[in-house]
Design an enzyme around this catalytic site. Structure first.
Site, PDB file in Angstrom:
ATOM      1  N   THR A   1       0.933  -1.395   0.203  1.00 47.42           N
ATOM      2  CA  THR A   1       0.223   0.180  -0.468  1.00 47.42           C
ATOM      3  C   THR A   1       0.719   1.428  -0.150  1.00 47.42           C
ATOM      4  OG1 THR A   1      -0.200   0.493   2.349  1.00 47.42           O
ATOM      5  CG2 THR A   1      -1.637  -0.854   1.368  1.00 47.42           C
ATOM      6  N   GLY A   2       2.288   0.914   0.313  1.00 48.52           N
ATOM      7  CA  GLY A   2       3.190   1.880  -0.014  1.00 48.52           C
ATOM      8  C   GLY A   2       3.019   2.970  -1.304  1.00 48.52           C
ATOM      9  N   SER A   3       4.145   4.334  -1.474  1.00 43.52           N
ATOM     10  CA  SER A   3       4.380   4.928  -3.111  1.00 43.52           C
ATOM     11  C   SER A   3       4.828   3.656  -3.933  1.00 43.52           C
ATOM     12  CB  SER A   3       5.273   5.886  -3.131  1.00 43.52           C
ATOM     13  OG  SER A   3       6.311   5.628  -1.828  1.00 43.52           O
TER      14      SER A   3
ATOM     15  N   ARG B   1      -0.017  -3.752   7.034  1.00 41.50           N
ATOM     16  CA  ARG B   1      -0.751  -3.846   7.833  1.00 41.50           C
ATOM     17  C   ARG B   1      -2.272  -2.618   7.658  1.00 41.50           C
ATOM     18  NH1 ARG B   1       3.969  -3.076  12.554  1.00 41.50           N
ATOM     19  NH2 ARG B   1       4.549  -1.344  10.640  1.00 41.50           N
TER      20      ARG B   1
ATOM     21  N   LYS C   1      -5.321   1.675   4.001  1.00 41.59           N
ATOM     22  CA  LYS C   1      -4.668   2.295   2.623  1.00 41.59           C
ATOM     23  C   LYS C   1      -5.402   1.345   1.823  1.00 41.59           C
ATOM     24  CE  LYS C   1      -0.542   4.457   4.099  1.00 41.59           C
ATOM     25  NZ  LYS C   1       1.404   5.142   3.662  1.00 41.59           N
TER      26      LYS C   1
ATOM     27  N   LYS D   1      10.924   2.098   7.123  1.00 41.71           N
ATOM     28  CA  LYS D   1      12.216   2.971   6.474  1.00 41.71           C
ATOM     29  C   LYS D   1      12.296   3.990   7.070  1.00 41.71           C
ATOM     30  CE  LYS D   1       9.172   2.063   3.080  1.00 41.71           C
ATOM     31  NZ  LYS D   1       8.311   2.227   1.655  1.00 41.71           N
TER      32      LYS D   1
ATOM     33  N   SER E   1      15.318  -3.412  -1.599  1.00 42.75           N
ATOM     34  CA  SER E   1      16.859  -2.835  -0.416  1.00 42.75           C
ATOM     35  C   SER E   1      16.979  -1.933  -0.762  1.00 42.75           C
ATOM     36  CB  SER E   1      17.760  -4.196  -0.294  1.00 42.75           C
ATOM     37  OG  SER E   1      18.909  -3.456   0.918  1.00 42.75           O
TER      38      SER E   1
ATOM     39  N   LYS F   1      20.640   2.285   1.677  1.00 39.18           N
ATOM     40  CA  LYS F   1      21.671   3.070   2.935  1.00 39.18           C
ATOM     41  C   LYS F   1      22.386   1.254   3.386  1.00 39.18           C
ATOM     42  CE  LYS F   1      18.380   6.680   3.737  1.00 39.18           C
ATOM     43  NZ  LYS F   1      17.780   6.688   2.790  1.00 39.18           N
TER      44      LYS F   1
END
Length: 255
Positions: A22-24, A46, A50, A91, A130, A133
């Site tokens: 559901t993230g960008s 979770r 969204k 993140k 990944s 970073k």
């Protein structure tokens, strides 16, 4: 060209599960999959709110609310799945610094759970996402991602060794992204918010650089990785770095 078309056809006929979908990045990947007429997609995340928002756009998707450390839920979600895209992660750099145990639980232990469930479920291919970073990390988020990368590589070797001579072993690969423009927790949305509120931009070091990718570019590169990677591979897209000072000036000019 024939091999590429064959691989693309295999992907089009496959079923996908996206953790943290559901993230960008997940939204960009879903748009790309739908544009390729791939609709057998399960979103495992979770954030129920969204998920409900996404389900309005993609009513033909399957949505499962759960934590990647919930083994039973993951096993049920991975039934008849061909490809697992593991994008779920903690993140937020500040949150990771404040709660390293939580970062380790999600980014390391959670990834191990996803890999084990996918292998046991007979998934064809697993791509773990990944971050840049993870290279010479100085913070908790990067450290957990670096360990995650090494764990994925070790699991790939272990799976290859155990399945010697078999054609049904799961292939496990990594793709490493830079900063996704517009993603929550990244610097651009923060700068835009500060500039729109008339506040001073919190630039710690203007000479510090970031490797930027759009969510759309990252989605395309993940599909490239899915088609071309072999077990144990790490794919990294060459991209230009941009200084924080340049980003801050650009935001001020636009806002």
């Amino acid at each position: 060209m024939v091999k590429i078309l064959h691989k693309m056809q295999n992907i089009k006929s496959g079923s996908f599960l996206i953790t943290g979908g559901t993230g960008s990045f997940g939204n960009a990947l879903c748009r790309r999959l739908v544009s390729l007429n791939i609709t057998d997609v399960t979103i495992f995340s979770r954030d129920r709110g969204k998920q409900e928002s996404m389900s309005a756009k993609y009513p033909f998707f399957k949505f499962i609310s759960g934590d990647i450390n919930e083994r039973e839920k993951l096993m049920n979600a991975m039934k008849n799945i061909d490809y697992v895209i593991h994008a779920a992660a903690l993140k937020d750099v500040v949150l990771c610094e404040k709660n390293p145990a939580l970062a380790a639980k999600i980014n390391i232990t959670g990834t191990e759970t996803v890999l084990n469930c996918a292998i046991e479920s007979g998934v064809k291919k697993i791509i773990a996402v990944s971050s840049d970073k993870a290279v010479n990390p100085s913070g908790v988020m990067g450290m957990t991602k670096a360990i995650m990368e090494r764990m994925v590589k070790a699991k790939a070797l272990e799976t290859e060794f155990k399945s010697s001579g078999k054609d049904t072993a799961s292939a496990i690969s990594l793709v490493r992204f830079g900063n996704l423009t517009g993603s929550s927790g990244t610097v651009i949305p923060l700068f835009i918010k500060q500039a729109s509120e008339g506040k001073r931009l919190t630039v710690t070091d203007p000479d510090m650089t970031r490797f930027l990718m759009t969510p759309e570019a990252s989605a395309d590169y993940l599909l490239f990785t899915l088609m071309h990677s072999s077990n144990g591979d790490l794919f990294i897209k060459k991209s230009h770095s941009v200084s924080i000072g340049t980003i801050a000036k650009s935001v001020i000019e636009i806002v």
